[in-house]
Design a protein around this motif. Sequence first.
Motif, short mmCIF file in Angstrom:
data_model
loop_
_atom_site.label_atom_id
_atom_site.label_comp_id
_atom_site.label_asym_id
_atom_site.label_seq_id
_atom_site.Cartn_x
_atom_site.Cartn_y
_atom_site.Cartn_z
N MET A 157 -5.84 21.10 -4.03
CA MET A 157 -6.97 20.20 -3.76
C MET A 157 -6.90 19.00 -4.69
O MET A 157 -6.67 19.17 -5.89
N LEU A 158 -7.06 17.83 -4.15
CA LEU A 158 -7.14 16.64 -4.99
C LEU A 158 -8.37 16.72 -5.89
O LEU A 158 -9.43 17.19 -5.47
N ASP A 159 -8.23 16.27 -7.09
CA ASP A 159 -9.32 16.28 -8.05
C ASP A 159 -10.06 14.95 -7.98
O ASP A 159 -9.72 13.99 -8.68
N LEU A 160 -11.05 14.87 -7.10
CA LEU A 160 -11.85 13.65 -6.92
C LEU A 160 -13.18 13.84 -7.64
O LEU A 160 -13.96 14.72 -7.28
N ARG A 161 -13.44 13.01 -8.64
CA ARG A 161 -14.62 13.15 -9.48
C ARG A 161 -15.64 12.09 -9.09
O ARG A 161 -15.45 10.90 -9.37
N VAL A 162 -16.70 12.50 -8.44
CA VAL A 162 -17.66 11.59 -7.82
C VAL A 162 -18.75 11.20 -8.81
O VAL A 162 -19.30 12.05 -9.53
N HIS A 163 -19.08 9.90 -8.82
CA HIS A 163 -20.13 9.37 -9.68
C HIS A 163 -21.03 8.47 -8.84
O HIS A 163 -20.56 7.47 -8.29
N PHE A 164 -22.29 8.81 -8.72
CA PHE A 164 -23.24 7.98 -7.98
C PHE A 164 -23.86 6.96 -8.93
O PHE A 164 -24.41 7.33 -9.98
N LEU A 165 -23.77 5.68 -8.57
CA LEU A 165 -24.42 4.61 -9.32
C LEU A 165 -25.61 4.15 -8.49
O LEU A 165 -25.45 3.55 -7.44
N GLU A 166 -26.82 4.44 -8.96
CA GLU A 166 -28.00 4.23 -8.13
C GLU A 166 -29.05 3.34 -8.77
O GLU A 166 -30.20 3.34 -8.35
N ALA A 167 -28.65 2.55 -9.75
CA ALA A 167 -29.61 1.63 -10.35
C ALA A 167 -30.09 0.60 -9.34
O ALA A 167 -31.23 0.11 -9.42
N ASP A 168 -29.25 0.25 -8.37
CA ASP A 168 -29.62 -0.71 -7.33
C ASP A 168 -30.19 -0.05 -6.09
O ASP A 168 -30.41 -0.72 -5.08
N GLY A 169 -30.42 1.25 -6.11
CA GLY A 169 -31.01 1.93 -4.96
C GLY A 169 -30.51 3.35 -4.84
O GLY A 169 -29.32 3.64 -5.04
N SER A 170 -31.41 4.25 -4.50
CA SER A 170 -31.07 5.66 -4.38
C SER A 170 -30.22 5.93 -3.14
O SER A 170 -30.39 5.32 -2.09
N LEU A 171 -29.30 6.88 -3.30
CA LEU A 171 -28.52 7.38 -2.17
C LEU A 171 -28.84 8.84 -1.89
O LEU A 171 -28.10 9.54 -1.19
N ALA A 172 -29.97 9.29 -2.41
CA ALA A 172 -30.36 10.70 -2.30
C ALA A 172 -30.36 11.22 -0.86
O ALA A 172 -29.89 12.33 -0.60
N PRO A 173 -30.87 10.46 0.14
CA PRO A 173 -30.91 11.00 1.51
C PRO A 173 -29.52 11.28 2.10
O PRO A 173 -29.41 12.04 3.07
N TRP A 174 -28.48 10.65 1.53
CA TRP A 174 -27.12 10.79 2.08
C TRP A 174 -26.17 11.50 1.11
O TRP A 174 -25.00 11.68 1.44
N ARG A 175 -26.68 11.91 -0.04
CA ARG A 175 -25.81 12.45 -1.08
C ARG A 175 -25.00 13.66 -0.58
O ARG A 175 -23.78 13.72 -0.76
N ASP A 176 -25.65 14.62 0.04
CA ASP A 176 -24.94 15.82 0.49
C ASP A 176 -23.88 15.48 1.53
O ASP A 176 -22.77 16.02 1.52
N GLN A 177 -24.23 14.58 2.43
CA GLN A 177 -23.28 14.18 3.47
C GLN A 177 -22.08 13.46 2.86
O GLN A 177 -20.93 13.69 3.26
N ILE A 178 -22.33 12.61 1.88
CA ILE A 178 -21.25 11.88 1.21
C ILE A 178 -20.33 12.85 0.47
O ILE A 178 -19.10 12.76 0.56
N LEU A 179 -20.91 13.79 -0.26
CA LEU A 179 -20.11 14.76 -0.98
C LEU A 179 -19.27 15.62 -0.03
O LEU A 179 -18.12 15.96 -0.33
N SER A 180 -19.84 15.94 1.13
CA SER A 180 -19.09 16.68 2.14
C SER A 180 -17.90 15.87 2.64
O SER A 180 -16.81 16.42 2.85
N VAL A 181 -18.09 14.57 2.82
CA VAL A 181 -16.99 13.70 3.25
C VAL A 181 -15.89 13.66 2.20
O VAL A 181 -14.69 13.73 2.53
N VAL A 182 -16.26 13.56 0.94
CA VAL A 182 -15.25 13.54 -0.13
C VAL A 182 -14.45 14.83 -0.14
O VAL A 182 -13.21 14.82 -0.23
#
Length: 230
Positions: free
Chosen positions: A1-26
């Motif tokens: 498995m590729l080691d992809l280390r995800v970091h959400f930068l949300e100072a300009d707006g929350s991505l909470a409603p899509w976070r699980d979907q995004i992590l699933s895509v990664v």
Amino acid sequence: MLDLRVHFLEADGSLAPWRDQILSVVRETAERIRSRVPGLEAAPVDVIIERRPGEVIPELGLTGSCYRRALISLTLDPENDNFETSLAGGDLLRTLTHELHHSFRYATCGYGVRLGEALVTEGLADAFDDEVNGGDGRLWGHAIADGEWERVLERAERELWAETYDHAGWFYGDDRALPRWAGHTIGYHLVKTYLAANPDARPSQMTATPASVVIGEAWAPLRARLLAAA
């Protein structure tokens, strides 16, 4: 498995409603690359995910960049009318796949500093997306009309190995004399021409292939084919 280390930068707006979907895509992207491209090894990669309204490809509501071997950025705009469709339809997965090929290439020969090198690097990344996810390129790989090919190819040929070139003009459309995404389209068709002539070649195994090899073998037949069809 590729080691992809995800970091959400949300100072300009929350991505909470899509976070699980995004992590699933990664996770799915890493798994597809691992399972469909056996033996492809890579060091850890940081993946920054941020929300920046208006700073995306309008047709998708998202975009991606790879700044160096270990750093990829995925930029999202949930306010864009196309964002939800793109996210559900696999565009984020395909964008991450594309950017990961840049990461692999940065670890070998680098992105390149001349137009010819950038054409091959971008073309390989889109062809890698095809290899992993299927399809026949994305909208920026088919952005030159039949009647424009001769003029665009002649200019590209003059500038292939120049010490400097206008990257934004060639790849984003900042030069009004060029079609938007002209560089992406040339690069994609150039790499596809090379792959057609080398059936055993795979973009996943070409992370260290010099641009001069692809251009040396594929430029003349690509130009001849496109101009004959114009």
